[in-house]
Design an enzyme around this catalytic site. Structure first.
Site, PDB file in Angstrom:
ATOM      1  N   THR A  75       0.847  -1.205   0.000  1.00  0.00           N
ATOM      2  CA  THR A  75       0.000   0.000   0.000  1.00  0.00           C
ATOM      3  C   THR A  75       0.880   1.252   0.000  1.00  0.00           C
ATOM      4  O   THR A  75       0.637   2.199  -0.766  1.00  0.00           O
ATOM      5  CB  THR A  75      -0.920  -0.003   1.244  1.00  0.00           C
ATOM      6  OG1 THR A  75      -1.770  -1.146   1.158  1.00  0.00           O
ATOM      7  CG2 THR A  75      -1.760   1.253   1.334  1.00  0.00           C
ATOM      8  N   ASN A 112      -6.943 -10.150  -6.271  1.00  0.00           N
ATOM      9  CA  ASN A 112      -6.984 -10.772  -4.945  1.00  0.00           C
ATOM     10  C   ASN A 112      -8.357 -11.335  -4.587  1.00  0.00           C
ATOM     11  O   ASN A 112      -8.467 -12.158  -3.686  1.00  0.00           O
ATOM     12  CB  ASN A 112      -6.536  -9.785  -3.863  1.00  0.00           C
ATOM     13  CG  ASN A 112      -7.274  -8.478  -3.925  1.00  0.00           C
ATOM     14  OD1 ASN A 112      -7.266  -7.795  -4.939  1.00  0.00           O
ATOM     15  ND2 ASN A 112      -7.944  -8.122  -2.852  1.00  0.00           N
ATOM     16  N   GLN A 172      -0.139 -10.508  -5.329  1.00  0.00           N
ATOM     17  CA  GLN A 172      -0.684 -11.877  -5.254  1.00  0.00           C
ATOM     18  C   GLN A 172       0.057 -12.854  -6.161  1.00  0.00           C
ATOM     19  O   GLN A 172      -0.209 -14.060  -6.126  1.00  0.00           O
ATOM     20  CB  GLN A 172      -2.181 -11.870  -5.623  1.00  0.00           C
ATOM     21  CG  GLN A 172      -3.069 -11.114  -4.647  1.00  0.00           C
ATOM     22  CD  GLN A 172      -3.309 -11.863  -3.333  1.00  0.00           C
ATOM     23  OE1 GLN A 172      -3.014 -13.055  -3.207  1.00  0.00           O
ATOM     24  NE2 GLN A 172      -3.834 -11.159  -2.345  1.00  0.00           N
ATOM     25  N   SER A 183       4.513  -7.816  -0.964  1.00  0.00           N
ATOM     26  CA  SER A 183       4.225  -7.749   0.457  1.00  0.00           C
ATOM     27  C   SER A 183       4.522  -9.108   1.096  1.00  0.00           C
ATOM     28  O   SER A 183       3.995 -10.128   0.649  1.00  0.00           O
ATOM     29  CB  SER A 183       2.744  -7.393   0.601  1.00  0.00           C
ATOM     30  OG  SER A 183       2.434  -7.145   1.923  1.00  0.00           O
ATOM     31  N   ALA A 184       5.350  -9.118   2.150  1.00  0.00           N
ATOM     32  CA  ALA A 184       5.843 -10.385   2.715  1.00  0.00           C
ATOM     33  C   ALA A 184       4.749 -11.280   3.278  1.00  0.00           C
ATOM     34  O   ALA A 184       4.846 -12.494   3.221  1.00  0.00           O
ATOM     35  CB  ALA A 184       6.856 -10.078   3.819  1.00  0.00           C
ATOM     36  N   HIS A 185       3.698 -10.656   3.808  1.00  0.00           N
ATOM     37  CA  HIS A 185       2.711 -11.503   4.502  1.00  0.00           C
ATOM     38  C   HIS A 185       1.836 -12.310   3.545  1.00  0.00           C
ATOM     39  O   HIS A 185       1.005 -13.107   3.980  1.00  0.00           O
ATOM     40  CB  HIS A 185       1.866 -10.673   5.487  1.00  0.00           C
ATOM     41  CG  HIS A 185       0.914  -9.712   4.867  1.00  0.00           C
ATOM     42  ND1 HIS A 185      -0.429  -9.942   4.826  1.00  0.00           N
ATOM     43  CD2 HIS A 185       1.107  -8.522   4.267  1.00  0.00           C
ATOM     44  CE1 HIS A 185      -1.033  -8.912   4.231  1.00  0.00           C
ATOM     45  NE2 HIS A 185      -0.116  -8.051   3.883  1.00  0.00           N
ATOM     46  N   THR A 242      14.533   4.312  10.216  1.00  0.00           N
ATOM     47  CA  THR A 242      15.351   3.137  10.529  1.00  0.00           C
ATOM     48  C   THR A 242      14.705   1.875   9.955  1.00  0.00           C
ATOM     49  O   THR A 242      13.504   1.667  10.096  1.00  0.00           O
ATOM     50  CB  THR A 242      15.507   3.017  12.059  1.00  0.00           C
ATOM     51  OG1 THR A 242      16.103   4.225  12.520  1.00  0.00           O
ATOM     52  CG2 THR A 242      16.373   1.834  12.444  1.00  0.00           C
ATOM     53  N   CYS A 271     -18.726  -3.441   3.865  1.00  0.00           N
ATOM     54  CA  CYS A 271     -19.793  -2.861   4.674  1.00  0.00           C
ATOM     55  C   CYS A 271     -19.625  -1.352   4.698  1.00  0.00           C
ATOM     56  O   CYS A 271     -18.559  -0.847   5.034  1.00  0.00           O
ATOM     57  CB  CYS A 271     -19.690  -3.430   6.087  1.00  0.00           C
ATOM     58  SG  CYS A 271     -21.133  -3.096   7.062  1.00  0.00           S
TER      59      CYS A 271
END
Ligand code: PLP
Length: 376
Positions: free
Chosen positions: A72, A151, A179, A199-201, A237, A323
């Site tokens: 993002t 996604n 993705q 994105s690592a996650h 950092t 929502c």
């Protein structure tokens, strides 16, 4: 049966080698990479090794990879500063992009003069690339922002074709590759592009760490100022624990790519085979990646309770709805592919951790919550 996690397109669990690496870094490599003493140099070396891993996996130069907090963040910076620094007058995108692109474009439409154009999409989620080609015949300086894999519905974009079209017409290609990383082919030598982000996650790495690729020919300014980290591209950092964890996660994902892909393909196929036992099921999308299966269920008086019922059956999947003002409605992606509002979509997303038994368990539950086909 334990809780079943089928929401891997949202986020993935950490794997042991990643946890081990991050533990070591947390305990032993606490130096600040900007310090010139031993501890600082050690931290710096770990960061540069991680950069090399990521660069090599993409066929990029080490100097073209930058660490940041998330995709993002990267997308916000790239879209915004491409206008300021590269003279971009028009951004062409699709209405099926992730909100981190769409909402940034909404903002840019308000605060800049840039022309934002959304390509047409059909009911299967195909983006109209002929329209893209036709639009690019004029000589407006353009950035094309399209995602590799959607996604929500899993559609895979023909990034080679988009890259070719952009090259022929001198447009900048910015790809949201979140993705697709470590799952599908991605090499910037084979498929030239100006920018991409990951994105690592999404590949069993930690949350809160990502990276972007910026082609050496299209340098933009940073989003934040106040430090020379990341060669002046991202002040602050470095998150060394996240960076090293991400690199190990990527290494493992690439090492086990084929094995994981085969397992996930089998899960997907098994679920598709079993979904025919249910009445009036539609799979959303076309040419999808195997880890995402977006299933549209018929409108019944219990359809709205589907997610809730799965949840209390200890199954975590993802609702295709959003929502706002307390009213649930289909996500922007489902709306744009003409998904009937009265039906209910659930996205099941798999990983190599899932099993055929889990899919069977989910199917047994689904048979209780949605109509079953009656054989003639
Ligand atoms: N793009 C796509 C396609 C995504 O699926 C996601 C996360 O769900 C993002 C971008 C945003 O990534 P991050 O969570 O790193 O900001």
């Amino acid at each position: 049966m334990q809780h079943i996690y089928l929401d891997h397109a949202s986020t993935t669990p950490l794997i042991q080698p990643v946890i081990d690496e991050m533990n070591v870094v947390m305990r032993e490599h606490f130096g600040n990479a900007s310090s010139i003493h031993h501890h600082g140099r050690q931290a710096k070396m770990l960061i540069e090794n991680a950069r090399k891993t990521i660069a090599q996996s993409l066929g990029a130069s080490i100097g073209e990879i930058f660490f940041c907090s998330s995709a993002t963040e990267a997308h916000n910076m790239i879209l915004t500063n491409a206008i300021n620094d590269l003279g971009v007058q028009r951004i062409i995108s699709s209405p099926l992009e992730h909100h981190c692109i769409i909402h940034t474009l909404d903002h840019l439409a308000e605060v800049t003069d840039v022309d934002i154009v959304y390509l047409n999409v059909d009911n299967e989620g195909n983006v109209d690339l002929n329209q893209l080609e036709n639009l690019l015949v004029d000589d407006q300086k353009t950035l094309v922002s399209l995602m590799y894999v959607n996604n929500e519905i899993g559609n895979i974009l023909d990034i080679n074709r988009v890259s070719e079209i952009c090259t022929v017409h001198g447009a900048l290609f910015h790809c949201d590759t979140v993705q697709g990383i470590a799952k599908l082919p991605l090499n910037v030598n084979d498929t030239p592009m100006a920018f991409l982000a990951g994105s690592a996650h999404k590949f069993n790495g930690p949350k809160g760490i990502g990276f972007f690729y910026m082609n050496g020919d299209n340098i933009i300014s940073p989003m934040m100022y106040g430090g020379a980290q990341e060669r002046n591209m991202r002040a602050g950092t470095e998150n060394i624990i996240g960076i090293t964890g991400m690199a190990v996660a990527l290494e493992k994902a690439l090492e086990e790519k084929e094995e994981r892909a085969n397992h996930i393909k089998a899960l997907n196929q098994h679920m598709r085979n079993r979904l025919v036992e249910l009445d009036d099921i539609v799979i959303n999308g076309v040419n999808q990646i195997d880890n995402i299966l977006s299933v549209s269920f018929p409108a019944t008086d219990r359809a709205d309770m589907l997610m809730f019922n799965l949840d209390i059956s200890r199954i975590s999947a993802s609702s295709g709805s959003a929502c706002s003002s307390g009213i649930e409605h289909d996500s922007h992606v489902l709306q744009h592919i003409g998904h009937p509002a009265e039906r209910k979509t659930i996205r099941f997303s798999f990983s190599h951790f899932n099993t055929i038994e889990e899919i069977d368990f989910v199917m047994e539950k689904l048979k209780k919550f949605t109509p079953v086909k009656i054989e003639a």
